[in-house]
Design an enzyme around this catalytic site. Sequence first.
Site, PDB file in Angstrom:
ATOM      1  CB  CYS A 159      21.329  -8.047   0.556  1.00  0.00           C
ATOM      2  SG  CYS A 159      20.102  -9.299   0.135  1.00  0.00           S
TER       3      CYS A 159
ATOM      4  CB  ALA B 169      17.623  -8.096  -3.041  1.00  0.00           C
TER       5      ALA B 169
ATOM      6  NE  ARG C  68      12.675  -6.706  -8.765  1.00  0.00           N
ATOM      7  CZ  ARG C  68      12.868  -5.387  -8.705  1.00  0.00           C
ATOM      8  NH1 ARG C  68      12.884  -4.781  -7.556  1.00  0.00           N
ATOM      9  NH2 ARG C  68      13.042  -4.683  -9.792  1.00  0.00           N
TER      10      ARG C  68
ATOM     11  CG  HIS D 170      21.999  -4.905 -10.021  1.00  0.00           C
ATOM     12  ND1 HIS D 170      21.980  -3.599  -9.602  1.00  0.00           N
ATOM     13  CD2 HIS D 170      20.819  -5.449  -9.653  1.00  0.00           C
ATOM     14  CE1 HIS D 170      20.829  -3.362  -8.987  1.00  0.00           C
ATOM     15  NE2 HIS D 170      20.109  -4.464  -9.005  1.00  0.00           N
TER      16      HIS D 170
END
Lengths: 546, 460
Positions: A60, A63, A94, A194
């Site tokens: 999503c 994230a 991550r 992003h």
Amino acid sequence: MEANIHFPDPSKVREELIQKYPTKVAKKRSKSIIVNDPDLIPEVQANVRTVPGIITQRGCSYAGCKGVVLGPTRDIVNIVHGPIGCSFYAWLTRRNQTRPETLEDANYIPYCFSTDMQEENVVFGGEKKLKVAIQEAYDLFHPKSIAIFSTCPVGLIGDDVHAASKEMREKFGDCNVFGFSCEGYRGVSQSAGHHIANNGVFKHMVGRNNTPNEGKFKINLLGEYNIGGDAFEIERIFEKVGLTLISSFSGNSTVGQIENAHIADLNVILCHRSINYMGDMMETKYGIPWMKVNFVGADSSAKSLRKIAEYFGDEELKARVEEVIAEEMPRVKAIIEEILPRTTGKTAMLFVGGSRAHHYQDLFTELGMTTVAAGYEFAHRDDYEGRDVLPKIKVDADSKNIEELKVVPDPELYNPRKTEAELAELKEKGLEINGYSGMMKQMTKKSLVVDDLSHYESEKLIEIYKPDIFCAGIKEKYVVQKMGVPLKQLHSYDYGGPYTGFVGATNFYKDIDRMVNNPVWKLIKAPWEKAGNGKSGGIEASYVTQ
Amino acid sequence: MLLRHTSTEVKEREGLTINPAKTCQPIGAMYAALGIHGCLPHSHGSQGCCSYHRSTLTRHYKEPVMAATSSFTEGASVFGGQANLLAAIETIFAVYDPDIIAVHSTCLSETIGDDLQQITRKANDDGKIPEGKHVIFASTPSFIGSHVTGYANMVAGMADQFTVSTGEKKNQINIIAGWMEPSDMREIKRISQELGVKIVLFPDTSDVLDAPMTGKHEFYPKGGTTVEELKSTGDSLSSLALGCISAEPAAIALEKKCKVPFETLDIPIGLSATDRFIMALSKAGSVTVPDTITADRGRLVDVMADMEQYLYGKKVALFGDPDQLIPLTEFLLDLNMKPVHIVSGTPGQRFEKRMHQILETRAPGTNFKNGIGADMFLLHQWMKNEPVDLLIGNTYGKYMARDEDVPFIRFGFPILDRIGHSYFPSVGYSGGLRLLEKILTAILDRQDRDALEEKFELVM
């Protein structure tokens, strides 16, 4: 470029992949499953909604925003405003490594912060609790920055994280508090996050610190998140050739570095998908050109260094780059030459990320392996077809919801580092200035390109192609390995790495050699299964006698 | 120092959770649903939820974790997720052909008020559920309870939506598994078999999340409680719910719907909880306990006696989920150890009450807290104020263990950096022995590491 290995008839493969789907689904998926032709570059449907229920790799917006872009900066307190899960799952998973300079320097990466929203906050609003949480974080840690991330319920109940952040920022005076509307339902994948992250970092961080830096050849490293120490290796190389790294976006970075990033003279972009917006916005506002590079692969790293030297046009730098390449390459060559006989002719598939499925093809090429099929999880058409396609991309309702910042040249700080003529000349020399030619141009004819691969499609592809290695993420890892095919995780690197630069390339060669040639893949069948379990008369009973 | 900003001064926090000792409901529902044979869990929310839950479960088990999502976009969030769920049901049955889809909600679908019962009914009315197939659901809002609550809700959903009472009793006992590992579920079945009691265990993730490597991916592995078995639980003589938080709601649902009486027990971790389990199961099944089980018990007590000197008075900090922490704390007391700090993010007064009962006479000074404010940051602060000899908890504990240089045993969920939990049980007497071995190894390794050369012992 034609591959020297046999491909199954790709149009038949395409049909097989969609035949089980309901008609509407089949129609939709067929536009995302494309037979490549590097000379023509056919259109790939990308960045569109996933079919519900199809079993996607995608995550999503939250994230992409918190997990990918903001997560790696060590001295921001990242508070997730929402129920506990969102912050919990993004906690250290991550592998963004970071190296504070001293024991006293801030590092909040090992921490997980959340407002742990409860039912009453959903019913009566969560802003009050959020402000209390920000105050508590400030009192406990006195960080330089606090960032707030909205999760799904926050947008729906109308909590204004931006107003709350502003109020607290003004109250503190010495702590930059800012928010992100990165609710999980925005856009169609991580990609929306992003973009939202780029906007926020650009608005709230870049340009806050004008301290000059006397270093030569000042650059920023965009789209490098230091997974497995990738940024450390690039930093090592930059230092060796004499480049001054102002800031990374955002691996091994600090708030101070990002706030000072606009003093650099070049932005190099690694992960085009997650950070290209930043490159564009900094060019418009400050006049810093950006250039696509790739430090995944030894040859690609050498090439990228030469491009950077070419950009600065400094003979001494160019000479130093050649010296460093000459120094680094013999070790790389010695290792790859030993490994090549065991990997040459093997095949790979890459379905991951928004840039990795492209970059890692360079490493497979260096290993003598062919990429027979590849695709991204959350990329856009330009990542497949190249940025030339940008004007042709139709902006749909899901993308329209993501804010496009209106950026204008800064009245004081705008300073074009190169003239139009100089840029044109550099492009002429093959430098990807403000450009990216995408994945498909590099892939062989008849290879398959699939966007947002479903689980069903991945199993079919493996059955049909029987690749020697499959590259994806943790959700796919053990599924594919149950089929007897090794899976290399290209998000987490299977807890190895780095894979960038010269050292990284050799790490990758060794890992792939180890994986594709591991004896375990030949041990799957028990001896009695191989012998037909007695059924074919392969085993005769006998007694052990003294 | 990895957690360099953790101060010793404990201050009450009202808004900020730091390093949570819990996660959210839907992942528990997903895990529970994997314990039904031929079931595909479905997450009704944004894609990220499903992706995060699958990733976390996959890292914990190192096994395929299949699940689908409704892939909400902004449109679905505004207009409701019905269209997405109906489309998903159609695609799932066409492509993945499960026997059952187990839908759970998320904070998103709960906030907008999607009614799973109504949508699944519509799916049925529209003919989207093929003959003989099922869609079950559980409401699992992330802003209530924790992952344990989500597990409990999905298991209760199984009981509520599958069971039927035929009016004819079956000579079998239901065992409702609280949140435990596939290895533990396998061990519960083994013990029951050894006792000679016919049981229906649900959910059952053994042979699902510990599947063998065969060269083929079995989308629906051979394990899991079957629909037939689930239906038959309505005719069972009685139910044993293992875990007052994670299993009891299903037992209550069964009692309400099919009048199956139940008893709630702790998950049989450690000696005393296992004793109670064996007693209850032998009574429910009207069997005598065989010598083999008595001998298993004797072996555990034997090691407890043999190694008592290394256990006595050792201070332990532990964190995790209530149904595990309750019997584990009791086991530590049986071992003559000293639990000093206990934290669980899962809210609920049951935990507080049970802990109080266990600790009040045997370890009255113990710090324990659950629910809001009970996070690992607090636990770490407590550890700084009163140091411990051993830390027990999930993988995230390794950061505290390293900073404080404390021996650490991984126990609970999630374990992301070691294997074993899914293969070797911690329930029953042999599970107790395994836990004890881990505790002793951690303590003795530390003694060996820190011993002066002249004090370095060969025999211990």
